[in-house]
Design a protein around this motif. Sequence first.
Motif, PDB file in Angstrom:
ATOM      1  N   HIS A 232      23.342  33.063  49.856  1.00 39.75           N
ATOM      2  CA  HIS A 232      24.732  33.094  50.333  1.00 39.75           C
ATOM      3  C   HIS A 232      25.705  33.056  49.153  1.00 39.75           C
ATOM      4  N   ALA A 233      25.394  32.229  48.167  1.00 45.41           N
ATOM      5  CA  ALA A 233      26.259  32.117  46.990  1.00 45.41           C
ATOM      6  C   ALA A 233      26.253  33.404  46.179  1.00 45.41           C
ATOM      7  N   LEU A 234      25.094  34.015  46.018  1.00 45.14           N
ATOM      8  CA  LEU A 234      25.001  35.251  45.249  1.00 45.14           C
ATOM      9  C   LEU A 234      25.724  36.403  45.926  1.00 45.14           C
ATOM     10  N   GLU A 235      25.682  36.409  47.250  1.00 44.45           N
ATOM     11  CA  GLU A 235      26.336  37.483  47.990  1.00 44.45           C
ATOM     12  C   GLU A 235      27.839  37.478  47.749  1.00 44.45           C
ATOM     13  N   MET A 236      28.448  36.301  47.764  1.00 40.61           N
ATOM     14  CA  MET A 236      29.876  36.153  47.460  1.00 40.61           C
ATOM     15  C   MET A 236      30.147  34.671  47.207  1.00 40.61           C
ATOM     16  N   PRO A 237      30.835  34.336  46.114  1.00 40.51           N
ATOM     17  CA  PRO A 237      31.117  32.916  45.848  1.00 40.51           C
ATOM     18  C   PRO A 237      32.008  32.316  46.921  1.00 40.51           C
ATOM     19  N   TYR A 238      31.874  31.022  47.104  1.00 42.71           N
ATOM     20  CA  TYR A 238      32.651  30.326  48.139  1.00 42.71           C
ATOM     21  C   TYR A 238      34.151  30.520  47.937  1.00 42.71           C
ATOM     22  N   HIS A 239      34.604  30.503  46.722  1.00 45.19           N
ATOM     23  CA  HIS A 239      36.040  30.594  46.438  1.00 45.19           C
ATOM     24  C   HIS A 239      36.655  31.898  46.933  1.00 45.19           C
ATOM     25  N   TRP A 240      35.858  32.934  47.069  1.00 43.92           N
ATOM     26  CA  TRP A 240      36.348  34.236  47.522  1.00 43.92           C
ATOM     27  C   TRP A 240      36.223  34.438  49.028  1.00 43.92           C
ATOM     28  N   ARG A 241      35.589  33.528  49.733  1.00 48.53           N
ATOM     29  CA  ARG A 241      35.247  33.758  51.130  1.00 48.53           C
ATOM     30  C   ARG A 241      36.371  33.378  52.088  1.00 48.53           C
ATOM     31  N   MET A 242      36.452  34.126  53.184  1.00 51.96           N
ATOM     32  CA  MET A 242      37.377  33.795  54.269  1.00 51.96           C
ATOM     33  C   MET A 242      36.986  32.432  54.841  1.00 51.96           C
ATOM     34  N   ARG A 243      37.935  31.521  54.860  1.00 51.77           N
ATOM     35  CA  ARG A 243      37.619  30.132  55.179  1.00 51.77           C
ATOM     36  C   ARG A 243      37.034  29.938  56.588  1.00 51.77           C
ATOM     37  N   ARG A 244      37.613  30.571  57.576  1.00 58.21           N
ATOM     38  CA  ARG A 244      37.157  30.320  58.946  1.00 58.21           C
ATOM     39  C   ARG A 244      35.749  30.872  59.176  1.00 58.21           C
ATOM     40  N   ILE A 473      51.898  35.736  42.200  1.00 58.33           N
ATOM     41  CA  ILE A 473      50.847  35.423  43.170  1.00 58.33           C
ATOM     42  C   ILE A 473      50.769  36.507  44.239  1.00 58.33           C
ATOM     43  N   VAL A 474      51.900  37.110  44.588  1.00 59.22           N
ATOM     44  CA  VAL A 474      51.913  38.201  45.565  1.00 59.22           C
ATOM     45  C   VAL A 474      51.285  39.447  44.958  1.00 59.22           C
ATOM     46  N   ARG A 475      51.643  39.748  43.714  1.00 52.68           N
ATOM     47  CA  ARG A 475      51.063  40.920  43.057  1.00 52.68           C
ATOM     48  C   ARG A 475      49.548  40.783  42.951  1.00 52.68           C
ATOM     49  N   CYS A 476      49.075  39.595  42.593  1.00 49.17           N
ATOM     50  CA  CYS A 476      47.622  39.379  42.464  1.00 49.17           C
ATOM     51  C   CYS A 476      46.917  39.533  43.806  1.00 49.17           C
ATOM     52  N   SER A 477      47.474  38.908  44.841  1.00 47.20           N
ATOM     53  CA  SER A 477      46.894  39.016  46.177  1.00 47.20           C
ATOM     54  C   SER A 477      46.852  40.467  46.626  1.00 47.20           C
ATOM     55  N   ALA A 478      47.965  41.180  46.390  1.00 43.84           N
ATOM     56  CA  ALA A 478      48.052  42.586  46.779  1.00 43.84           C
ATOM     57  C   ALA A 478      47.065  43.444  46.001  1.00 43.84           C
ATOM     58  N   THR A 479      46.872  43.117  44.734  1.00 42.50           N
ATOM     59  CA  THR A 479      45.941  43.891  43.898  1.00 42.50           C
ATOM     60  C   THR A 479      44.513  43.779  44.417  1.00 42.50           C
ATOM     61  N   ILE A 480      44.102  42.568  44.764  1.00 42.94           N
ATOM     62  CA  ILE A 480      42.751  42.389  45.293  1.00 42.94           C
ATOM     63  C   ILE A 480      42.608  43.085  46.648  1.00 42.94           C
ATOM     64  N   LEU A 481      43.635  42.967  47.484  1.00 44.61           N
ATOM     65  CA  LEU A 481      43.609  43.661  48.772  1.00 44.61           C
ATOM     66  C   LEU A 481      43.484  45.163  48.567  1.00 44.61           C
ATOM     67  N   ARG A 482      44.260  45.714  47.647  1.00 42.53           N
ATOM     68  CA  ARG A 482      44.196  47.153  47.377  1.00 42.53           C
ATOM     69  C   ARG A 482      42.815  47.568  46.862  1.00 42.53           C
ATOM     70  N   LEU A 483      42.284  46.844  45.890  1.00 38.67           N
ATOM     71  CA  LEU A 483      41.003  47.236  45.287  1.00 38.67           C
ATOM     72  C   LEU A 483      39.849  47.068  46.269  1.00 38.67           C
ATOM     73  N   ALA A 484      39.871  45.982  47.051  1.00 32.49           N
ATOM     74  CA  ALA A 484      38.830  45.783  48.061  1.00 32.49           C
ATOM     75  C   ALA A 484      38.900  46.873  49.116  1.00 32.49           C
ATOM     76  N   ASN A 485      40.114  47.221  49.540  1.00 29.89           N
ATOM     77  CA  ASN A 485      40.320  48.302  50.500  1.00 29.89           C
ATOM     78  C   ASN A 485      39.796  49.625  49.940  1.00 29.89           C
ATOM     79  N   ASP A 486      40.103  49.899  48.681  1.00 30.03           N
ATOM     80  CA  ASP A 486      39.652  51.152  48.070  1.00 30.03           C
ATOM     81  C   ASP A 486      38.136  51.259  48.058  1.00 30.03           C
ATOM     82  N   LEU A 556      44.961  35.776  51.872  1.00 29.08           N
ATOM     83  CA  LEU A 556      45.039  37.216  52.125  1.00 29.08           C
ATOM     84  C   LEU A 556      44.058  37.966  51.230  1.00 29.08           C
ATOM     85  N   ALA A 557      43.943  37.530  49.976  1.00 31.59           N
ATOM     86  CA  ALA A 557      42.956  38.131  49.079  1.00 31.59           C
ATOM     87  C   ALA A 557      41.541  37.878  49.593  1.00 31.59           C
ATOM     88  N   ARG A 558      41.285  36.654  50.043  1.00 30.40           N
ATOM     89  CA  ARG A 558      39.957  36.333  50.601  1.00 30.40           C
ATOM     90  C   ARG A 558      39.662  37.191  51.824  1.00 30.40           C
TER      91      ARG A 558
END
Length: 600
Positions: A232-244, A473-486, A556-558
Motif C-alpha cells: 500500500h505504501a509503495l503504491e502511493m505514500p500516505y501523504h499523497w492519498r485522499m483522506r476519506r 499554495i493554489v499554484r502548487c495544488s493546481a499544478t499537481i491537479l493539472r499533471l495528474a490529469n494529463d 485538492l492535490a490529493r
Amino acid sequence: MASLYMTSALIYQNAITHNNFRFPSFICRSMTKMTPDNVSVDVLRRRSGNYQPSPWDHSYLLSINNKYAKEEKVIARDLLKEKVRKMLGAETKSRLEQLELIDDLQKLGISYHFEVEINNILMDFHHKNGRGVWKCDKEEDLHATSLEFRLLRQHGFHVSEDIFEVIIDKIESETFKSDDINSIISLYEASYLSTKSDIKLREVIRPFAKKQIRKFVDGETCNLEVREKAIHALEMPYHWRMRRLETRWYLDSYDNKHDTNLVLIEFAKLDFNIVQIAHQEDLKYVSSWWKETCLVNQLPFVRDRIVENFFWTVGLIYEPQFGNIRRIMSIVNALVTTIDDIYDIYGTLEELELFTAMVHNWDVNRLDELPEYMRLCFLILFNEINSIGCDIFKYKNIDVIPFLRKSWADLCNTYLVEAKWYKKGYKPGVEEYMQNAWISISAPTILIHFYCIFSDKISVQILETLSQHRQEIVRCSATILRLANDLGTSRDELARGDVLKSAQCYTHETGASEEEAHAHVQQMICDTWDEINYETKMARTYSLLSRGFVEAAVNLARMSQCMYQYGDGHGCPDKAKTVERVMSLLVNPVPLKSSSPSGG
C-alpha cells in the motif's frame, strides 16, 4: 495531517436555495437545418468526447441510506468519543503510544473530533524537543522518530531533516543493519514530507527505504498484514492519498491488526457510518439540482458526472458539518465540467470567443448574442454564481461577485487559448503550456469559491491575491491537479482531438520517449509536493491564509492523484475504479458487530 479547524464551521445552514424552475428547451437554429423528413441535422462537424452515460441513476441515488446510522448509534459514538478523549489525555502513555494514537485517529478519519487536543500534544512534543533539533541516534528509535517527524511536519511545525543525520550516515556507509520493516515504512512515509531544501530526505532516505520495502514485499510470504501495508505504501505514500478513501482502507486494515484497540475501531466505524449519512444527503441534493438544470438534455455531448463532481468535494472537505460547502462546490465543479466540454469538444472558435466575451461582460441582457445551445449554460452559471455571492454578502457583508466573475473569465480565457492552439495545430513548450494549464485545470476557480464559502472572515487582501493568481499554495495544488490529469487522460483526449498535454509537450520539445516524458511529469509532481510541504509549514506562522484553506488546497492535490490514479476517473469512472470507490465511501456502510465496547 490536521483536519480543518472547527472555528471555520458552516457559515450558513441552508442559505443557498434553488427553486424548481425548469429552463426552457433551446433549439440551436443557427447550427441546424431541417431535412425534408423534418429531422434536425448538425451542419457543422463537431468533435465528440464519446463519453458514456452516467453509471448512476438519479432514482437510485435518492434511495441510498445507511442502515447502521440510527439515533442510538450516534449516542454510542459520542460515549466512545469521550473514552478516546481520555486516552489522548492519559499521562501514563509513552511518547510512541501517543504518536501512534494520533496517527491512528487521523487514518481512521476521527481526528477532527480532537483537533485541539492533538495540536496541544504535538506542540508540547515540538517544544520539548528544542524546536526540532533532537537526533535519532539509535535504529530502534527510528519508527518513533519518523512518525513524530511526519506528524509534526503535517501540522506545519518546523523540524529539520538533520534529526536523521546518524541514520543517513549509516545508509551512505552501508552500515544500517535494522530489518524492522515497520520502522523502514515509517521512514519512507516521513520522506514524503520533504521540502526543496531536504536533499538527504529525497536522495538518500527515500530511495533506500523504497528499495528495502520492495525487497521485503518480494521475499515475504508469512506476515501478510505487514506485507499488505508495505504494498500500500509503495503504491502511493500516505501523504499523497485522499483522506476519506484512506480511512475506508485503514478501517479494514486496522480491524485485522493483532493489537486492535476495540474502543477505537468501534468508534471509527460508528463515526464513518454517521458521516456517510451526511454525505448521502449532500449527494441527493446535488443530484436533484443537476437534474433540475436539464443541462444533460440540452447539451448531450457534456459529461454527465454529478456523482463524480460530488466525489471531488468529499476529498476536499469530508467533515459532516461542512455539508453546505460540499453542495456548493459540487455545483461549481459541475459547471466547470460542462463549460470545459463546450470548449474542448463542441464549440467552434467563433462560438467560444462569443461565450468568453459573455462571461467577461456578465450581462444576461445580452444572452441573444450567444448561440442557442450556450444560453442555458451561461444562464445557470450567471444565476448560481450571483446566488452564491448574494448569500455571502448577506452573511458576511462583503461583495465577492466581482472576484468570482473574474475567476470564471480567467478560466474561459485559458480554455480559449487551448482551443486556438488546437485549431492552429500549435505545439507549446512545457513552460508555456503550464503557464496556461495550471489555470485551465480550474483549481484557482475552485479554490477562490471555496475560500469565500469556507472563511468566517473574508479578507479583501487575500481575495485580491487569489484573483491575481499570486498564492503559491493554489499554484502548487493546481499544478499537481493539472499533471495528474494529463497523465490520466492525455491518450483519450489526444485521440478525440485536443491540445498536447504536458508529457507530449516535453516529448515535442526535447525528443524524449513517451516513457521518459511520463517519468519527467512524475518528477514534476514530486517536486511540486516539496513546494506544497514548504507552503504548509509557512502557513502555520507567516501566511494570512487559514490552516483550513491550506488544508483544502492540499486535499485538492490529493484528490487529483486519487481521481487519475488508474486513468480518467472523472470522464470514465467505470474504467478507473471511481465507481468502486464511490460505492465504498458513499453507498456501502461499514458493517458493525452486534456487541459494542461502549457499554459496561
